[in-house]
Design an enzyme around this catalytic site. Structure first.
Site, PDB file in Angstrom:
ATOM      1  N   SER A  38      -2.018  38.417  16.813  1.00 10.60           N
ATOM      2  CA  SER A  38      -3.164  37.829  16.580  1.00 10.60           C
ATOM      3  C   SER A  38      -3.373  36.790  15.765  1.00 10.60           C
ATOM      4  O   SER A  38      -3.556  37.145  14.155  1.00 10.60           O
ATOM      5  CB  SER A  38      -4.340  38.613  17.535  1.00 10.60           C
ATOM      6  OG  SER A  38      -5.157  36.920  17.770  1.00 10.60           O
ATOM      7  N   ALA A  39      -3.489  35.076  15.753  1.00  9.56           N
ATOM      8  CA  ALA A  39      -4.430  34.624  14.945  1.00  9.56           C
ATOM      9  C   ALA A  39      -5.934  35.037  14.387  1.00  9.56           C
ATOM     10  O   ALA A  39      -7.006  34.384  12.991  1.00  9.56           O
ATOM     11  CB  ALA A  39      -3.873  33.050  14.552  1.00  9.56           C
TER      12      ALA A  39
ATOM     13  N   GLU B 231       3.513  35.254  23.683  1.00 15.53           N
ATOM     14  CA  GLU B 231       3.419  34.508  23.534  1.00 15.53           C
ATOM     15  C   GLU B 231       2.977  33.289  24.373  1.00 15.53           C
ATOM     16  O   GLU B 231       3.596  32.721  24.858  1.00 15.53           O
ATOM     17  CB  GLU B 231       3.735  33.786  21.948  1.00 15.53           C
ATOM     18  CG  GLU B 231       3.576  34.487  20.634  1.00 15.53           C
ATOM     19  CD  GLU B 231       1.981  33.711  20.217  1.00 15.53           C
ATOM     20  OE1 GLU B 231       0.725  32.587  21.196  1.00 15.53           O
ATOM     21  OE2 GLU B 231       1.454  34.030  19.727  1.00 15.53           O
ATOM     22  N   ASP B 232       1.184  32.801  24.126  1.00 14.08           N
ATOM     23  CA  ASP B 232       0.919  31.389  25.267  1.00 14.08           C
ATOM     24  C   ASP B 232       1.164  30.290  24.286  1.00 14.08           C
ATOM     25  O   ASP B 232       0.542  29.533  25.052  1.00 14.08           O
ATOM     26  CB  ASP B 232      -0.538  31.773  25.803  1.00 14.08           C
ATOM     27  CG  ASP B 232      -1.507  31.701  24.429  1.00 14.08           C
ATOM     28  OD1 ASP B 232      -1.582  32.557  23.491  1.00 14.08           O
ATOM     29  OD2 ASP B 232      -2.399  31.204  25.076  1.00 14.08           O
TER      30      ASP B 232
ATOM     31  N   ASP C  67       0.491  38.747  21.379  1.00 19.71           N
ATOM     32  CA  ASP C  67      -0.772  38.015  20.782  1.00 19.71           C
ATOM     33  C   ASP C  67      -1.957  37.551  21.713  1.00 19.71           C
ATOM     34  O   ASP C  67      -1.852  38.806  22.781  1.00 19.71           O
ATOM     35  CB  ASP C  67       0.053  36.276  21.602  1.00 19.71           C
ATOM     36  CG  ASP C  67      -1.049  35.355  20.964  1.00 19.71           C
ATOM     37  OD1 ASP C  67      -1.700  35.150  19.562  1.00 19.71           O
ATOM     38  OD2 ASP C  67      -1.935  34.350  22.541  1.00 19.71           O
ATOM     39  N   LEU C  68      -2.540  37.937  21.266  1.00 17.80           N
ATOM     40  CA  LEU C  68      -3.946  37.988  22.258  1.00 17.80           C
ATOM     41  C   LEU C  68      -4.909  37.204  23.275  1.00 17.80           C
ATOM     42  O   LEU C  68      -4.742  37.442  24.001  1.00 17.80           O
ATOM     43  CB  LEU C  68      -5.160  38.964  20.620  1.00 17.80           C
ATOM     44  CG  LEU C  68      -7.003  39.567  21.386  1.00 17.80           C
ATOM     45  CD1 LEU C  68      -6.568  40.328  22.081  1.00 17.80           C
ATOM     46  CD2 LEU C  68      -7.681  39.721  20.388  1.00 17.80           C
ATOM     47  N   ASP C  69      -5.285  36.276  22.358  1.00 15.46           N
ATOM     48  CA  ASP C  69      -5.809  34.962  22.890  1.00 15.46           C
ATOM     49  C   ASP C  69      -5.344  34.211  24.155  1.00 15.46           C
ATOM     50  O   ASP C  69      -3.786  33.479  23.996  1.00 15.46           O
ATOM     51  CB  ASP C  69      -6.828  34.351  21.932  1.00 15.46           C
ATOM     52  CG  ASP C  69      -7.602  34.467  21.335  1.00 15.46           C
ATOM     53  OD1 ASP C  69      -8.201  35.743  21.949  1.00 15.46           O
ATOM     54  OD2 ASP C  69      -8.108  33.658  20.453  1.00 15.46           O
TER      55      ASP C  69
ATOM     56  N   LYS D 213       0.903  30.782  12.126  1.00 16.22           N
ATOM     57  CA  LYS D 213       1.129  31.164  13.054  1.00 16.22           C
ATOM     58  C   LYS D 213       1.505  28.926  12.608  1.00 16.22           C
ATOM     59  O   LYS D 213       0.826  27.790  13.070  1.00 16.22           O
ATOM     60  CB  LYS D 213       1.033  30.733  14.247  1.00 16.22           C
ATOM     61  CG  LYS D 213       0.633  32.996  14.682  1.00 16.22           C
ATOM     62  CD  LYS D 213       0.671  32.625  16.169  1.00 16.22           C
ATOM     63  CE  LYS D 213       0.180  34.208  16.454  1.00 16.22           C
ATOM     64  NZ  LYS D 213      -0.515  33.972  17.514  1.00 16.22           N
TER      65      LYS D 213
ATOM     66  N   THR E 147      -9.369  33.649  26.082  1.00 15.21           N
ATOM     67  CA  THR E 147     -10.975  33.362  25.797  1.00 15.21           C
ATOM     68  C   THR E 147     -10.246  32.055  25.249  1.00 15.21           C
ATOM     69  O   THR E 147     -12.060  31.841  24.997  1.00 15.21           O
ATOM     70  CB  THR E 147     -10.440  33.457  23.950  1.00 15.21           C
ATOM     71  OG1 THR E 147      -9.146  34.665  23.891  1.00 15.21           O
ATOM     72  CG2 THR E 147     -11.631  35.219  24.371  1.00 15.21           C
TER      73      THR E 147
ATOM     74  N   LYS F 109      -4.945  25.863  20.904  1.00 13.91           N
ATOM     75  CA  LYS F 109      -3.988  27.291  21.229  1.00 13.91           C
ATOM     76  C   LYS F 109      -2.962  27.609  19.628  1.00 13.91           C
ATOM     77  O   LYS F 109      -2.377  27.461  19.529  1.00 13.91           O
ATOM     78  CB  LYS F 109      -3.182  27.330  22.420  1.00 13.91           C
ATOM     79  CG  LYS F 109      -4.443  27.307  23.783  1.00 13.91           C
ATOM     80  CD  LYS F 109      -3.682  27.678  24.241  1.00 13.91           C
ATOM     81  CE  LYS F 109      -4.528  28.009  25.731  1.00 13.91           C
ATOM     82  NZ  LYS F 109      -4.251  27.552  27.557  1.00 13.91           N
TER      83      LYS F 109
HETATM   84  P1  B16 Z   1     -10.986  33.281  15.136  1.00 12.91           P
HETATM   85  P2  B16 Z   1      -4.275  34.231  19.304  1.00 12.91           P
HETATM   86  C1  B16 Z   1      -6.350  32.315  18.322  1.00 12.91           C
HETATM   87  O1  B16 Z   1      -5.889  33.328  18.596  1.00 12.91           O
HETATM   88  C2  B16 Z   1      -6.647  31.542  19.147  1.00 12.91           C
HETATM   89  O2  B16 Z   1      -5.554  30.959  20.622  1.00 12.91           O
HETATM   90  C3  B16 Z   1      -7.223  30.017  18.426  1.00 12.91           C
HETATM   91  O3  B16 Z   1      -7.399  29.351  19.522  1.00 12.91           O
HETATM   92  C4  B16 Z   1      -7.998  30.284  17.467  1.00 12.91           C
HETATM   93  O4  B16 Z   1      -8.605  28.986  16.559  1.00 12.91           O
HETATM   94  C5  B16 Z   1      -7.020  30.583  16.928  1.00 12.91           C
HETATM   95  O5  B16 Z   1      -6.905  32.738  17.227  1.00 12.91           O
HETATM   96  C6  B16 Z   1      -8.618  31.538  15.684  1.00 12.91           C
HETATM   97  O6  B16 Z   1      -9.176  32.175  16.316  1.00 12.91           O
HETATM   98  O7  B16 Z   1     -11.312  31.895  14.838  1.00 12.91           O
HETATM   99  O8  B16 Z   1     -11.704  33.853  16.537  1.00 12.91           O
HETATM  100  O9  B16 Z   1     -10.228  33.278  14.157  1.00 12.91           O
HETATM  101  O10 B16 Z   1      -3.569  33.509  20.720  1.00 12.91           O
HETATM  102  O11 B16 Z   1      -3.682  33.890  17.839  1.00 12.91           O
HETATM  103  O12 B16 Z   1      -4.319  35.815  19.684  1.00 12.91           O
HETATM  104 MG    MG Z   2      -2.947  33.735  22.121  1.00 16.74          MG
END
Ligand code: B16
Ligand code: MG
Length: 222
Positions: A114-115, A169-170, A9-11, A145, A17, A45
């Site tokens: 990542s989402a 994953e976090d 996962d990224l964030d 997710k 972030t 998250k």
């Molecule tokens: P964006 P991950 C997720 O990233 C974040 O954890 C989540 O807080 C955020 O709303 C989502 O990405 C969408 O991000 O607005 O930049 O498209 O944890 O799946 O890497």
């Molecule tokens: Mg994350």
């Protein structure tokens, strides 16, 4: 089995972030007069942008129409981009690059799952866009997710059977997505929060190849 791929996962796993998401949502909620705390931010998250907005509107008991929702999401994203465009490689979380390089040297594939639709920009800002064999993000997937689509797609792109993939994953929704994909999941964060993960480490600085193989053995996924 020997782990053939690791999907990150990224964030919250590679970069922190979450605080930028918080600052941007906070700017929006302040403008709307909604009381939004760091504790509320935990619920966002791993959740997609529009689903995050829905949670915030629920907290504030607001019911705007579709167009206004899109306007809010765009405002928030523009502020978020303002923050992440200033990110530097120093913001990569400790131990991350070392662990990924160790995996690559052992011929284990590495991917991002990542989402976030801002994944390409973040990878670029912290200068790691060339590090991964595949990048699957919110621009490619349609189901958020805990749907397993993001991880299944990553496994597909690197040509590895999902049962030979380990996810880092976090977020609670992300751990569930990994389990739904039939993958072993190592949570990054607190075991009190990530209760469904097979194992939890506080950060990737606590990971190395030997530990990964040991955890794999204990989990019965080997
Ligand atoms: P964006 P991950 C997720 O990233 C974040 O954890 C989540 O807080 C955020 O709303 C989502 O990405 C969408 O991000 O607005 O930049 O498209 O944890 O799946 O890497
Ligand atoms: Mg994350």
């Amino acid at each position: 089995m020997h782990t053939a791929a690791c999907i990150f996962d990224l964030d919250g796993v590679i970069v922190d972030t979450a605080r930028y998401h918080f600052l941007a949502w906070k700017r929006l909620t302040d403008q709307l007069g909604i009381h939004f705390t760091e504790e509320d931010n935990e619920r966002l998250k791993g959740v997609s942008r529009m689903a995050s907005l829905e949670i915030i509107l629920e907290i504030g008991n607001r019911k705007p129409d579709k167009n206004l929702k899109l306007e809010y999401a765009t405002l928030k994203n523009n502020w978020y981009i303002e923050y992440i465009s200033r990110m530097t490689p120093a913001e990569i979380l400790p131990g991350c690059i070392k662990f990924i390089k160790e995996l690559k040297n052992a011929d284990i594939r590495v991917a991002i799952g990542s989402a976030s639709k801002n994944t390409p920009m973040i990878l670029d800002r912290v200068s790691i866009n060339g590090l991964f064999d595949a990048v699957v993000d919110g621009n490619i997937i349609s189901k958020a997710k805990p749907n397993p689509e993001v991880f299944i797609k990553a496994a597909e792109m690197i040509g590895i059977n999902p049962k030979h993939c380990v996810v880092f994953e976090d977020a609670v929704a992300g751990v569930q997505a990994a389990l739904n994909a039939g993958m072993m999941c190592i949570g990054v964060g607190s075991p009190k929060v990530l209760t469904k993960a097979h194992f939890v480490v506080p950060g990737l600085n606590e990971m190395n190849l030997t530990k990964l193989l040991t955890l794999e053995k204990i989990s019965g996924y080997e």
